[in-house]
Design an enzyme around this catalytic site. Structure first.
Site, PDB file in Angstrom:
ATOM      1  N   SER A 179       0.797  -1.232  -0.113  1.00  0.00           N
ATOM      2  CA  SER A 179      -0.137  -0.118  -0.130  1.00  0.00           C
ATOM      3  C   SER A 179       0.936   1.211   0.073  1.00  0.00           C
ATOM      4  O   SER A 179       0.396   2.501  -0.212  1.00  0.00           O
ATOM      5  CB  SER A 179      -0.927  -0.102   1.130  1.00  0.00           C
ATOM      6  OG  SER A 179      -0.082  -0.029   2.232  1.00  0.00           O
ATOM      7  N   HIS A 218      -3.359  -3.831  -5.190  1.00  0.00           N
ATOM      8  CA  HIS A 218      -3.495  -3.673  -3.662  1.00  0.00           C
ATOM      9  C   HIS A 218      -4.957  -4.166  -3.394  1.00  0.00           C
ATOM     10  O   HIS A 218      -5.972  -3.631  -3.707  1.00  0.00           O
ATOM     11  CB  HIS A 218      -3.337  -2.134  -3.506  1.00  0.00           C
ATOM     12  CG  HIS A 218      -3.475  -1.827  -1.906  1.00  0.00           C
ATOM     13  ND1 HIS A 218      -3.736  -0.763  -1.521  1.00  0.00           N
ATOM     14  CD2 HIS A 218      -2.961  -2.358  -0.753  1.00  0.00           C
ATOM     15  CE1 HIS A 218      -3.824  -0.418  -0.386  1.00  0.00           C
ATOM     16  NE2 HIS A 218      -3.265  -1.759   0.119  1.00  0.00           N
ATOM     17  N   GLU A 270      -6.746  -2.020  -5.849  1.00  0.00           N
ATOM     18  CA  GLU A 270      -6.346  -0.778  -6.646  1.00  0.00           C
ATOM     19  C   GLU A 270      -5.035  -1.439  -7.533  1.00  0.00           C
ATOM     20  O   GLU A 270      -4.246  -2.191  -7.086  1.00  0.00           O
ATOM     21  CB  GLU A 270      -5.544   0.181  -5.402  1.00  0.00           C
ATOM     22  CG  GLU A 270      -6.855   1.012  -4.725  1.00  0.00           C
ATOM     23  CD  GLU A 270      -6.109   1.935  -3.650  1.00  0.00           C
ATOM     24  OE1 GLU A 270      -6.888   3.073  -3.497  1.00  0.00           O
ATOM     25  OE2 GLU A 270      -5.115   1.492  -3.164  1.00  0.00           O
ATOM     26  N   ASN A 315      -6.080   4.735   0.796  1.00  0.00           N
ATOM     27  CA  ASN A 315      -5.495   5.370   1.920  1.00  0.00           C
ATOM     28  C   ASN A 315      -5.415   6.850   1.996  1.00  0.00           C
ATOM     29  O   ASN A 315      -5.378   7.535   2.941  1.00  0.00           O
ATOM     30  CB  ASN A 315      -4.054   4.662   1.935  1.00  0.00           C
ATOM     31  CG  ASN A 315      -4.256   3.276   2.398  1.00  0.00           C
ATOM     32  OD1 ASN A 315      -5.176   2.851   3.056  1.00  0.00           O
ATOM     33  ND2 ASN A 315      -3.047   2.671   2.127  1.00  0.00           N
TER      34      ASN A 315
END
Ligand code: CAA
Length: 293
Positions: A127, A148, A160, A199
């Site tokens: 990440s 991800h 992702e 994130n």
């Protein structure tokens, strides 16, 4: 086979790392019908992964959410190994979910570049580390990207897919299609940016939540309740940080801050203090909340 690997060339998936993410990514792949190998340097880690996945499958079957035959087939499709050298040669698609340390990942990708079949795509679940950091050492940078997943990976739909500057279109398309075959809804990130999409969004909410709590404006319980009852989030930001792991949250902040230098990305002192006390969230029995009771 050419370097332009399509989804039709993928039958065996290797997941490196049997931790929280790796084990659930591997089960997701096995449920998607792929022969899947989980590799970890720790035999104990592999045993713990096997126990959790067998328990998870049994409880899904008991709940009537998974057919027994499908559960059995997925568990049988899973192989476990401590020996990266021997399993890397068998994989058409590799998802690295090892410790979030660049030195460890670099070593792994260097090895994969030598051992994995020429057509294999090498993805990282990281990440925080864009795949450009490990692409060159593989000797096949066009076949490297981030893939991800989110915690818990058996549940969360998002994947992702992040391309670096020289990731090929074929690699992106195959990775996106693989995610769809695993029942996920992939999103594409066209260039590396710290935190990707999720994130960054999560970080913004966490920053506000921490500010409100630190200023004594509301309790963590009430902030979490508000996120759930006013915004419809499945869980509040403090409960979510406990789920992800406060060590992981702290690490993400450190890595992001090192890259951006932005004040708003700086690690949070309260989280760092909890981590120093060994309060890592759910996995350690306590974090912002207590889970021992
Ligand atoms: N592993 C596997 N399955 C799990 C699970 C786990 N750890 N926790 C819950 N589940 C499953 C349950 O079995 C249940 O399945 P069914 O409904 O099909 O029976 C389902 O998820 C819902 O679980 P619960 O009813 O127990 O609880 P819930 O409705 O509160 O859902 C949750 C739990 C799925 C975790 C939900 O609260 C949620 O979506 N929370 C937000 C999670 C999130 O934001 N994750 C992203 C974190 S960021 C990240 O991972 C990226 C990073 O880089 C750090």
């Amino acid at each position: 086979m050419s370097a332009e690997t399509g989804i039709e060339n993928i039958s065996t998936i290797l997941v490196i790392g049997a931790g929280t993410m790796g084990r659930q990514i591997a089960m997701t792949a096995a449920l998607g019908g792929f022969a899947t190998i989980i590799q970890d340097i720790s035999a104990d880690g592999l045993a713990a992964a096997r126990t959790e996945l067998e328990g998870w499958a049994a409880s899904r079957v008991a709940k009537g959410k998974l057919e027994q035959a499908k559960a059995t087939a997925a568990l049988e499709a899973l192989g476990y190994s401590t020996d990266l050298d021997s399993v890397a040669t068998k994989a058409d698609f590799i998802i690295e979910a090892a410790t979030e340390r660049l030195d460890i990942k670099t070593q792994i990708f260097e090895k994969l570049g030598v051992l994995a079949p020429a057509h294999a795509i090498l993805a990282t679940n990281s990440s925080t580390l864009g795949s450009s950091k490990v692409a060159e050492v593989t000797g096949r940078p066009a076949q490297v990207c981030n893939m991800h997943f989110f915690n818990p990976a058996l549940v969360m739909k998002c994947v992702e897919v992040v391309r670096h500057e020289t990731t090929s279109d074929a690699t992106v398309e195959t990775t996106m299609e693989l995610a769809r075959r695993l029942g996920k809804e992939p999103v594409l990130i066209n260039r590396e940016v710290p935190g990707f999409i999720a994130n960054r969004l999560m970080g913004a909410i966490q920053r506000e939540a921490l500010f409100l709590a630190e200023e004594g404006i509301a309790s963590i319980e009430d902030i979490d309740t508000t996120a759930r009852t006013a915004l419809g989030h499945p869980m509040g930001p403090f409960a979510l940080m406990d789920l992800v792991g406060l060590d992981v949250i702290d690490f993400i902040a450190q890595a992001t801050h090192a890259e951006t230098g932005a004040v708003e990305d700086a690690p949070n002192e309260r989280i760092a203090a909890l981590v120093a006390e060994g309060k890592l969230g759910r996995k350690s029995g306590a974090g912002f909340y207590d889970y021992k009771g």
